[in-house]
Design a protein around this motif. Structure first.
Motif, PDB file in Angstrom:
ATOM      1  N   ASN A  47       0.826  -1.207   0.000  1.00 13.56           N
ATOM      2  CA  ASN A  47       0.000   0.000   0.000  1.00 13.56           C
ATOM      3  C   ASN A  47       0.871   1.272   0.000  1.00 13.56           C
ATOM      4  N   GLY A  48       2.090   1.188   0.545  1.00  8.80           N
ATOM      5  CA  GLY A  48       2.976   2.345   0.595  1.00  8.80           C
ATOM      6  C   GLY A  48       3.895   2.467  -0.598  1.00  8.80           C
ATOM      7  N   ASN A  49       3.752   1.581  -1.574  1.00 12.90           N
ATOM      8  CA  ASN A  49       4.592   1.635  -2.774  1.00 12.90           C
ATOM      9  C   ASN A  49       3.992   2.662  -3.743  1.00 12.90           C
ATOM     10  N   TYR A  50       4.646   3.820  -3.853  1.00 10.47           N
ATOM     11  CA  TYR A  50       4.120   4.921  -4.701  1.00 10.47           C
ATOM     12  C   TYR A  50       4.046   4.485  -6.156  1.00 10.47           C
ATOM     13  N   GLU A  51       5.066   3.739  -6.615  1.00  8.69           N
ATOM     14  CA  GLU A  51       5.087   3.327  -8.014  1.00  8.69           C
ATOM     15  C   GLU A  51       3.906   2.413  -8.324  1.00  8.69           C
ATOM     16  N   LEU A  52       3.588   1.525  -7.360  1.00  7.70           N
ATOM     17  CA  LEU A  52       2.473   0.612  -7.579  1.00  7.70           C
ATOM     18  C   LEU A  52       1.149   1.359  -7.672  1.00  7.70           C
ATOM     19  N   THR A  53       0.918   2.271  -6.715  1.00  2.58           N
ATOM     20  CA  THR A  53      -0.351   3.023  -6.746  1.00  2.58           C
ATOM     21  C   THR A  53      -0.459   3.876  -8.000  1.00  2.58           C
ATOM     22  N   LEU A  90       0.952   3.227 -11.036  1.00  4.32           N
ATOM     23  CA  LEU A  90       0.707   2.377 -12.196  1.00  4.32           C
ATOM     24  C   LEU A  90      -0.721   1.841 -12.207  1.00  4.32           C
ATOM     25  N   LEU A  91      -1.275   1.541 -10.998  1.00  6.69           N
ATOM     26  CA  LEU A  91      -2.638   1.019 -10.941  1.00  6.69           C
ATOM     27  C   LEU A  91      -3.655   2.062 -11.417  1.00  6.69           C
ATOM     28  N   GLN A  92      -3.341   3.335 -11.277  1.00  6.41           N
ATOM     29  CA  GLN A  92      -4.287   4.394 -11.661  1.00  6.41           C
ATOM     30  C   GLN A  92      -4.039   4.901 -13.083  1.00  6.41           C
ATOM     31  N   ASN A 136       3.241  -1.471 -18.291  1.00  5.40           N
ATOM     32  CA  ASN A 136       2.733  -1.151 -16.959  1.00  5.40           C
ATOM     33  C   ASN A 136       2.298  -2.418 -16.203  1.00  5.40           C
ATOM     34  N   GLU A 137       1.605  -3.316 -16.888  1.00  9.31           N
ATOM     35  CA  GLU A 137       1.162  -4.558 -16.233  1.00  9.31           C
ATOM     36  C   GLU A 137       2.357  -5.414 -15.783  1.00  9.31           C
ATOM     37  N   ARG A 138       3.419  -5.406 -16.649  1.00  7.40           N
ATOM     38  CA  ARG A 138       4.610  -6.172 -16.264  1.00  7.40           C
ATOM     39  C   ARG A 138       5.280  -5.554 -15.045  1.00  7.40           C
ATOM     40  N   SER A 139       5.296  -4.236 -14.987  1.00  6.95           N
ATOM     41  CA  SER A 139       5.897  -3.563 -13.827  1.00  6.95           C
ATOM     42  C   SER A 139       5.103  -3.854 -12.560  1.00  6.95           C
ATOM     43  N   ILE A 140       3.764  -3.822 -12.671  1.00  5.87           N
ATOM     44  CA  ILE A 140       2.927  -4.136 -11.503  1.00  5.87           C
ATOM     45  C   ILE A 140       3.179  -5.573 -11.040  1.00  5.87           C
ATOM     46  N   THR A 141       3.279  -6.488 -11.986  1.00  4.82           N
ATOM     47  CA  THR A 141       3.520  -7.900 -11.632  1.00  4.82           C
ATOM     48  C   THR A 141       4.870  -8.068 -10.964  1.00  4.82           C
ATOM     49  N   ASN A 142       5.882  -7.337 -11.452  1.00  2.00           N
ATOM     50  CA  ASN A 142       7.210  -7.449 -10.843  1.00  2.00           C
ATOM     51  C   ASN A 142       7.204  -6.930  -9.415  1.00  2.00           C
ATOM     52  N   ARG A 194      -6.761  -5.969   2.584  1.00  2.00           N
ATOM     53  CA  ARG A 194      -7.186  -4.629   2.965  1.00  2.00           C
ATOM     54  C   ARG A 194      -7.428  -3.808   1.707  1.00  2.00           C
ATOM     55  N   GLN A 195      -8.115  -2.709   1.872  1.00  2.00           N
ATOM     56  CA  GLN A 195      -8.313  -1.801   0.743  1.00  2.00           C
ATOM     57  C   GLN A 195      -7.007  -1.068   0.429  1.00  2.00           C
ATOM     58  N   LEU A 196      -6.798  -0.803  -0.863  1.00  2.00           N
ATOM     59  CA  LEU A 196      -5.591  -0.130  -1.336  1.00  2.00           C
ATOM     60  C   LEU A 196      -5.940   1.342  -1.604  1.00  2.00           C
ATOM     61  N   TYR A 197      -5.180   2.256  -0.998  1.00  2.00           N
ATOM     62  CA  TYR A 197      -5.489   3.685  -1.098  1.00  2.00           C
ATOM     63  C   TYR A 197      -4.334   4.429  -1.763  1.00  2.00           C
ATOM     64  N   ASP A 198      -4.715   5.462  -2.458  1.00  2.00           N
ATOM     65  CA  ASP A 198      -3.733   6.422  -2.953  1.00  2.00           C
ATOM     66  C   ASP A 198      -3.419   7.364  -1.793  1.00  2.00           C
ATOM     67  N   LEU A 199      -2.209   7.310  -1.311  1.00  2.00           N
ATOM     68  CA  LEU A 199      -1.855   8.039  -0.109  1.00  2.00           C
ATOM     69  C   LEU A 199      -1.788   9.546  -0.335  1.00  2.00           C
ATOM     70  N   THR A 200      -1.854   9.993  -1.610  1.00  2.00           N
ATOM     71  CA  THR A 200      -1.818  11.447  -1.885  1.00  2.00           C
ATOM     72  C   THR A 200      -3.153  12.085  -1.515  1.00  2.00           C
TER      73      THR A 200
END
Length: 597
Positions: free
Chosen positions: A73-79, A81-83, A95-101, A180-186
């Motif tokens: 949840n604290g990975n900025y790159e993940l949040t 790419l998901l958006q 992007n999907e490959r980066s999320i999977t990695n 848990r729910q995944l949030y954009d921390l911004t």
């Protein structure tokens, strides 16, 4: 029975045994009660310690799982790419490959993770798991677990055990699921949810730590009392958890042992979990039963020892009196030769001494009366014996021999001389009832002189015995009765010239003296009866005085050999109808110094 109870021995025995048994029962009861309290206290302490350690172990485990979800949840790159959305297919693939990695890196951070799934609010699913290429459950939005995660506000949701993956239908192994729910921390906006599936073995192994017996059942329940994990019982038999004690705060331990079960409960710190350990009292009584069995064995052994001691003490006091009573009864029956020797109390010792002196004086008086009576009988016997003095008979036979010799009647003189020697040999029992084989054979030669004369030289005799056996000891008058039977029943009835053989040979440490006649022999039934008679009790029987004297038979000879050398020695009979009879005398060969071989 009443008379035996009135005896000193019985009363002392019962008194001592009753006291010892009462003391044993009281001590055993106190020991058992104390042991029971100690065992119950020890088991309760162990159960509380186990469940406390298990709650702490779960806190550590859940803290680790919580850290995994926080790291994602604290990975900025993940949040980001998901958006991010792109119309360029190549960019979308990158992007999907980066999320999977990113998910894969988290996957490999803990070895018990089976799969990680991210479901975005847009409906896209990203997974990293052991088994790829699975089929996604398209109806996941209507499932219970999805609704629970959707209703949460960013806190960890512990979903519990499931028989397979919640997202991948191809994964059918049991998993422990949390998310848990995944949030954009911004802007703290929900962008999806994280579902992590792990191997349930660590939780199951930790839950096993609650067990204190094979029958212990362990459970983990959530906030609404639903079972998250269990060990030891099927779902249909789960208890009603709303009726069980529940701790109000973390690490608080509740204990309930009022029913037929020992129930311990503790609460975890990170999750609103309650850990239960339920153990049947029957399992807990196993150690109590062992203590009870051990105590019962000890009590029985002590009762046996007490019985032996009671018997010994009472016997020590009562035995001198019993011994005195027994000797008095012997005196009543006319036995004045006994005396009582005891070492007891002074009063009993004085009584016994007086009794011994009285019996001794009575015995002396009776002996005097007996001596007087015997003296009179001896005088009468001596008068009778003088009329048939053996020396008178020897001298008379010798006188007849010399008178016949002067008249040159050699044949009859030999018979008279042989008869004189036989009578002298058979009547001389003063030294012992045993003789040597050489003396026995000399006696046989005198006997055969008379028999050969009586049969008018129809009997041929052959005696072959080595000189080395002439000093062998055997009972007196052993061979002569056997020869007499051979002549009377085997040879004489034939009425023709016959042969009789006497020989001796060694077999190991035994000397076999064989007396063989070539006469009539025996029928098989007669031989069987003779052998059966010899196998019977070899004790010499005394013939009644009113029966005619029949001489000394095979049974008599066999019995006397048994008594002198033992039952391993005696005589054996072999016979065949029309062929003759052989009687074998078996005696031991003495070693040097006189001992038997």
């Amino acid at each position: 029975m009443a008379r035996g109870f009135r005896s000193i021995h019985s009363r002392l025995f019962l008194l001592f045994l009753t006291c010892m048994t009462a003391i044993l029962i009281i001590v055993s009861f106190l020991y058992y009660s104390r042991s029971l309290d100690i065992i119950h206290s020890k088991i309760s302490d162990i159960a509380q310690k186990n469940i406390s350690q298990t709650a702490g172990l779960f806190d550590l485990m859940l803290e680790g799982y919580n850290s995994v979800t926080k790291s994602l949840n604290g990975n900025y790159e993940l949040t980001r790419l998901l958006q991010e959305t792109s119309s360029n297919p190549a960019v979308s693939v990158i992007n999907e490959r980066s999320i999977t990695n990113i998910i894969g890196a988290t996957y490999f951070s803990r070895k018990e993770i089976v799969g990680i799934h991210i479901i975005t609010n847009a409906g896209k699913v990203y997974s990293y798991e052991r088994q790829f290429g699975g089929v996604i459950n398209i109806n996941y939005e209507q499932t219970e677990w999805y609704l629970k995660l959707k209703a949460s506000s960013g806190n960890m949701v512990w979903l519990g055990f499931y028989p397979g993956s919640l997202v991948n239908k191809m994964q059918q192994d049991t998993v422990f699921v949390f998310g848990r729910q995944l949030y954009d921390l911004t802007d703290y906006k929900s962008i999806g949810m994280i579902i992590i599936e792990t191997d349930p073995a660590p939780i199951t192994e930790a839950l096993s730590n609650v067990s204190i017996s094979p029958g212990t059942r362990a459970f983990i329940t959530g906030k609404d009392d639903h079972v998250i994990a269990s060990k030891g019982q099927q779902e249909a038999k789960w208890p009603v958890f709303t009726e069980l004690p529940k701790p109000s705060k973390a690490h608080e331990i509740m204990v309930d042992d009022e029913s037929d079960q020992l129930i311990v409960a503790a609460k975890t710190l990170l999750a609103d979990w309650t850990i239960y350990g339920i153990t049947p009292k029957s399992d807990l009584n196993a150690e109590i039963n062992q203590t009870r069995l051990y105590l019962a064995i000890v009590v029985l052994v002590l009762i046996v020892v007490s019985t032996a001691l009671a018997s010994l003490v009472s016997k020590t006091i009562a035995s001198p009196l019993k011994l005195l009573i027994r000797e008095m009864k012997k005196v009543e029956l006319g036995n004045f030769s006994g005396s009582v020797n005891v070492n007891s109390f002074d009063e009993i010792n004085s009584l016994v001494s007086s009794f011994n002196r009285m019996v001794h004086r009575m015995d002396e008086l009776i002996d005097r009366i007996k001596l007087s009576s015997v003296s009179e009988k001896n005088a009468q016997l001596q008068a009778l014996q003088s009329q048939v003095n053996p020396h008178f008979l020897y001298n008379t036979l010798d006188m007849i021999y010399w008178m016949l010799d002067e008249k040159e009647n050699e044949r009859l003189s030999r018979v008279v001389l042989s008869l004189s020697q036989m009578f002298r040999y058979s009547s001389n029992w003063g030294e012992a009832s045993q003789t040597t084989l050489g003396q026995e054979l000399e006696q046989i030669r005198h006997y055969l002189t008379i028999i050969e004369t009586r049969l008018d030289n129809r009997l041929e005799t052959e005696i072959e015995v080595s000189e080395q056996w002439l000093d062998v000891i055997l009972p007196k008058v052993t061979i002569q009765p056997i020869i007499e039977n051979a002549v009377k029943y085997g040879l004489e009835p034939l009425g023709i010239p016959c042969k009789l053989q006497v020989s001796a040979e060694q077999h190991n440490h035994e000397l076999h003296i064989r007396i063989t006649d070539h006469g009539m022999g025996m029928e098989e039934e007669t031989l069987r009866q003779v052998r059966a008679s010899l196998e019977m009790n070899s004790t010499l029987a005394i013939e009644p005085l009113n029966q005619a004297r029949r001489g000394i038979g095979l049974h008599n000879v066999h019995a006397r050999i048994n008594m002198m050398f033992g039952e391993a020695y005696g005589i054996h009979v072999e016979s065949q109808k029309g062929q003759g009879t052989t009687v074998i005398v078996v005696i031991p060969i003495p070693l040097q110094g006189g001992a038997w071989r």
